[in-house]
Design an enzyme around this catalytic site. Structure first.
Site, PDB file in Angstrom:
ATOM      1  N   CYS A 131       0.842  -1.201   0.000  1.00 21.96           N
ATOM      2  CA  CYS A 131       0.000   0.000   0.000  1.00 21.96           C
ATOM      3  C   CYS A 131       0.877   1.251   0.000  1.00 21.96           C
ATOM      4  O   CYS A 131       1.405   1.654   1.041  1.00 21.96           O
ATOM      5  CB  CYS A 131      -0.930   0.009   1.210  1.00 21.96           C
ATOM      6  SG  CYS A 131      -2.011   1.470   1.229  1.00 21.96           S
ATOM      7  N   CYS A 134      -0.280   4.105   2.367  1.00 25.40           N
ATOM      8  CA  CYS A 134       0.041   3.845   3.774  1.00 25.40           C
ATOM      9  C   CYS A 134       1.544   3.957   4.022  1.00 25.40           C
ATOM     10  O   CYS A 134       1.968   4.484   5.055  1.00 25.40           O
ATOM     11  CB  CYS A 134      -0.471   2.474   4.193  1.00 25.40           C
ATOM     12  SG  CYS A 134      -2.280   2.355   4.180  1.00 25.40           S
TER      13      CYS A 134
END
Length: 179
Positions: A131, A134
């Site tokens: 991700c 993130c």
């Protein structure tokens, strides 16, 4: 047990992983709690049963019960957040990014360990789970708390090696290489 056992289980074609696993778990700028929390979080995120069994046992020798719980919490929350935020990033309709997530994440605010440690573990899980959104958020949080790029890189290195070990061992156990 642990790292030594995984190094034995790695097939010859993964000699580099064998060497890397030894080095990332013995030569790190991460303190002991950061290192073994990163190892545990990465093993959970990597989803390899053998790797998790071996590394969890060794990690628990180095982590307090609170730190082990926080590492597991980081892996659990990132399993949710990484899917959610990676999806928001990939969707063409950016209106989803402006909507309230509606996902409970209270443990991020009070993880039970030093916030830097929890952020390193969240970064590691986010690296394994792929991700980018993130990763950027955790890297910014860590840099804002004065963590060096070298320490951040070490956590990412640990995550990448643990993940590669898990993938290699699990696939080799399922279909041993014939050549």
């Amino acid at each position: 047990m642990g790292v030594a056992r995984l190094r034995e289980l790695l097939p010859d074609y993964a000699k580099d992983l064998r060497l890397n696993l030894g080095s990332v778990t013995s030569q790190s700028q991460l303190n002991n709690q950061q290192l073994w929390g990163t190892v545990l979080t990465s093993a959970i995120a990597s989803r390899g049963a053998t790797t998790l069994t071996e590394l969890e046992a060794e990690a628990l020798e180095h982590l307090s019960p609170e730190a082990a719980k926080a590492a597991r919490t980081a892996a659990a929350l990132m399993a949710m957040n990484n899917v959610y935020y990676r999806t928001l990033h990939l969707l063409e309709d950016k209106e989803y990014s402006r909507m309230r997530a509606g996902l409970r994440m209270n443990a991020i605010a009070n993880p039970g360990v030093d916030k830097v440690d929890f952020e390193l573990w969240s970064l590691a899980a986010s690296a394994v789970n792929g991700c980018g959104m993130c990763l950027t958020a955790h890297e910014h949080e860590l840099r804002g708390r004065g963590v060096s790029r070298e320490v951040i890189q070490d956590a990412i290195r640990v995550a990448s090696v643990v993940h590669a070990v898990a993938v290699t061992i699990e696939s080799h156990e399922q279909v041993p290489a014939t050549a």
